[in-house]
Design a protein around this motif. Structure first.
Motif, PDB file in Angstrom:
ATOM      1  N   LEU A 110       0.869  -1.302  -0.191  1.00  0.00           N
ATOM      2  CA  LEU A 110       0.141   0.128   0.015  1.00  0.00           C
ATOM      3  C   LEU A 110       0.777   1.288   0.007  1.00  0.00           C
ATOM      4  CD1 LEU A 110      -2.846   1.417   0.183  1.00  0.00           C
ATOM      5  CD2 LEU A 110      -2.720   1.060   2.483  1.00  0.00           C
ATOM      6  N   ALA A 111       1.783   1.488   0.884  1.00  0.00           N
ATOM      7  CA  ALA A 111       2.625   2.664   1.030  1.00  0.00           C
ATOM      8  C   ALA A 111       3.645   2.638  -0.200  1.00  0.00           C
ATOM      9  CB  ALA A 111       3.282   2.366   2.522  1.00  0.00           C
ATOM     10  N   LEU A 112       4.077   1.428  -0.737  1.00  0.00           N
ATOM     11  CA  LEU A 112       5.067   1.497  -1.722  1.00  0.00           C
ATOM     12  C   LEU A 112       4.174   1.918  -3.025  1.00  0.00           C
ATOM     13  CD1 LEU A 112       7.272  -1.807  -0.860  1.00  0.00           C
ATOM     14  CD2 LEU A 112       7.808   0.795  -0.493  1.00  0.00           C
ATOM     15  N   THR A 113       3.127   1.507  -3.113  1.00  0.00           N
ATOM     16  CA  THR A 113       2.328   1.753  -4.390  1.00  0.00           C
ATOM     17  C   THR A 113       2.132   3.279  -4.431  1.00  0.00           C
ATOM     18  OG1 THR A 113       1.323  -0.474  -4.539  1.00  0.00           O
ATOM     19  CG2 THR A 113       0.140   1.273  -5.769  1.00  0.00           C
ATOM     20  N   ARG A 114       1.722   3.894  -3.291  1.00  0.00           N
ATOM     21  CA  ARG A 114       1.504   5.208  -3.122  1.00  0.00           C
ATOM     22  C   ARG A 114       2.763   6.112  -3.479  1.00  0.00           C
ATOM     23  NH1 ARG A 114      -1.124   5.436   1.419  1.00  0.00           N
ATOM     24  NH2 ARG A 114       0.888   5.522   2.656  1.00  0.00           N
ATOM     25  N   GLU A 115       4.074   5.560  -2.705  1.00  0.00           N
ATOM     26  CA  GLU A 115       5.329   6.304  -3.157  1.00  0.00           C
ATOM     27  C   GLU A 115       5.481   6.446  -4.795  1.00  0.00           C
ATOM     28  OE1 GLU A 115       9.772   5.415  -2.447  1.00  0.00           O
ATOM     29  OE2 GLU A 115       8.624   5.030  -0.885  1.00  0.00           O
ATOM     30  N   GLY A 116       5.195   5.035  -5.603  1.00  0.00           N
ATOM     31  CA  GLY A 116       5.459   4.890  -6.611  1.00  0.00           C
ATOM     32  C   GLY A 116       4.510   5.932  -7.600  1.00  0.00           C
ATOM     33  N   TYR A 117       3.316   6.018  -7.185  1.00  0.00           N
ATOM     34  CA  TYR A 117       2.326   6.891  -7.764  1.00  0.00           C
ATOM     35  C   TYR A 117       2.768   8.289  -7.682  1.00  0.00           C
ATOM     36  CZ  TYR A 117      -1.774   9.528  -8.773  1.00  0.00           C
ATOM     37  OH  TYR A 117      -2.647  10.741  -9.517  1.00  0.00           O
ATOM     38  N   CYS A 118       3.269   8.574  -6.442  1.00  0.00           N
ATOM     39  CA  CYS A 118       3.594  10.068  -6.299  1.00  0.00           C
ATOM     40  C   CYS A 118       5.112  10.301  -7.059  1.00  0.00           C
ATOM     41  CB  CYS A 118       3.817  10.285  -5.000  1.00  0.00           C
ATOM     42  SG  CYS A 118       2.332  10.339  -3.901  1.00  0.00           S
ATOM     43  N   LEU A 119       5.866   9.372  -7.244  1.00  0.00           N
ATOM     44  CA  LEU A 119       7.018   9.727  -7.958  1.00  0.00           C
ATOM     45  C   LEU A 119       6.848   9.941  -9.646  1.00  0.00           C
ATOM     46  CD1 LEU A 119       9.375   6.913  -6.558  1.00  0.00           C
ATOM     47  CD2 LEU A 119       9.664   9.522  -6.495  1.00  0.00           C
ATOM     48  N   ALA A 120       5.730   9.077  -9.977  1.00  0.00           N
ATOM     49  CA  ALA A 120       5.287   8.976 -11.630  1.00  0.00           C
ATOM     50  C   ALA A 120       4.405  10.401 -11.953  1.00  0.00           C
ATOM     51  CB  ALA A 120       4.758   7.638 -11.747  1.00  0.00           C
ATOM     52  N   ALA A 121       3.413  10.631 -11.019  1.00  0.00           N
ATOM     53  CA  ALA A 121       2.783  11.464 -11.060  1.00  0.00           C
ATOM     54  C   ALA A 121       3.128  13.045 -11.233  1.00  0.00           C
ATOM     55  CB  ALA A 121       1.278  11.563 -10.085  1.00  0.00           C
ATOM     56  N   PRO A 122       2.239  13.903 -11.849  1.00  0.00           N
ATOM     57  CA  PRO A 122       2.859  15.398 -11.850  1.00  0.00           C
ATOM     58  C   PRO A 122       2.440  15.782 -10.406  1.00  0.00           C
ATOM     59  CG  PRO A 122       1.069  14.820 -13.590  1.00  0.00           C
ATOM     60  CD  PRO A 122       1.204  13.747 -12.836  1.00  0.00           C
ATOM     61  N   VAL A 129      -2.825  13.032  -3.489  1.00  0.00           N
ATOM     62  CA  VAL A 129      -2.795  11.545  -2.927  1.00  0.00           C
ATOM     63  C   VAL A 129      -1.914  11.746  -1.539  1.00  0.00           C
ATOM     64  CG1 VAL A 129      -1.546   9.253  -3.169  1.00  0.00           C
ATOM     65  CG2 VAL A 129      -2.860  10.463  -5.058  1.00  0.00           C
ATOM     66  N   GLN A 130      -0.984  12.575  -1.643  1.00  0.00           N
ATOM     67  CA  GLN A 130      -0.335  12.495   0.008  1.00  0.00           C
ATOM     68  C   GLN A 130      -1.217  13.183   0.876  1.00  0.00           C
ATOM     69  OE1 GLN A 130       3.000  14.729  -2.068  1.00  0.00           O
ATOM     70  NE2 GLN A 130       4.260  12.877  -2.111  1.00  0.00           N
ATOM     71  N   SER A 131      -2.066  14.187   0.663  1.00  0.00           N
ATOM     72  CA  SER A 131      -3.011  14.862   1.493  1.00  0.00           C
ATOM     73  C   SER A 131      -3.949  14.091   1.829  1.00  0.00           C
ATOM     74  CB  SER A 131      -3.297  16.104   1.220  1.00  0.00           C
ATOM     75  OG  SER A 131      -4.203  15.944  -0.078  1.00  0.00           O
ATOM     76  N   ALA A 132      -4.329  12.918   1.104  1.00  0.00           N
ATOM     77  CA  ALA A 132      -5.476  12.173   1.458  1.00  0.00           C
ATOM     78  C   ALA A 132      -4.874  10.966   2.498  1.00  0.00           C
ATOM     79  CB  ALA A 132      -6.127  11.534   0.282  1.00  0.00           C
ATOM     80  N   ALA A 133      -3.591  10.869   2.357  1.00  0.00           N
ATOM     81  CA  ALA A 133      -3.135   9.824   3.097  1.00  0.00           C
ATOM     82  C   ALA A 133      -2.671  10.279   4.501  1.00  0.00           C
ATOM     83  CB  ALA A 133      -1.707   9.300   2.633  1.00  0.00           C
ATOM     84  N   ARG A 134      -2.660  11.322   4.843  1.00  0.00           N
ATOM     85  CA  ARG A 134      -2.410  11.888   6.052  1.00  0.00           C
ATOM     86  C   ARG A 134      -3.693  11.909   6.991  1.00  0.00           C
ATOM     87  NH1 ARG A 134       0.287  16.842   3.594  1.00  0.00           N
ATOM     88  NH2 ARG A 134       2.385  15.801   2.926  1.00  0.00           N
TER      89      ARG A 134
END
Length: 134
Positions: A110-122, A129-134
């Motif tokens: 879950l956390a690794l997929t979110r990290e990957g999304y954030c690396l690839a996304a504008p 995504v980062q604010s929704a995870a907090r």
């Protein structure tokens, strides 16, 4: 999430289960597209940049590959007894993989997929995504 169906998609029970787990993780990420690449891997992209790949093996196994930062990759690979390994062909770009049947790896997925999304996304999408995870 946009899903492109393909005749060359995952077919084993393990592969289909992995795809459903990744779909559920990515369901709330904006502008994600699921498609099958020319090698038969199911891939998840944001604006044509991949951050997850799922591939089946000839022996019936299945591996999930995740885009992560270099520091995260180093930590995962240095951990004793880790199920993670450097993804063949693309590991030098910060990708790690794990066998889909290893339940303990899914706890980190879950956390690794979110990290990957954030690396690839504008930045604008990554911030959502980062604010929704907090």
């Amino acid at each position: 999430m946009e899903i492109e169906e393909s005749a060359r998609s995952l077919s084993t029970e393990l592969g289909l289960r992995a795809r459903e787990r990744i779909r559920s993780i990515c369901a709330d990420y904006p502008e994600v597209r699921e498609k099958v690449d020319g090698h038969g891997h199911t891939i998840y992209q944001v604006l044509d940049k991949s951050f997850v790949r799922i591939g089946e093996k000839a022996d019936g196994g299945c591996a999930v590959a995740l885009k992560v930062s270099r520091p995260t990759q180093e930590l995962l690979l240095a951990e004793a007894g880790t199920p993670f390994f450097k993804t063949p062909y693309i590991g030098h770009q910060g990708w790690v993989s794990f066998p889909a049947e290893i339940e303990s790896a899914w706890k980190e997925a879950l956390a690794l997929t979110r990290e990957g999304y954030c690396l690839a996304a504008p930045k604008r999408l990554a911030a959502k995504v980062q604010s929704a995870a907090r």
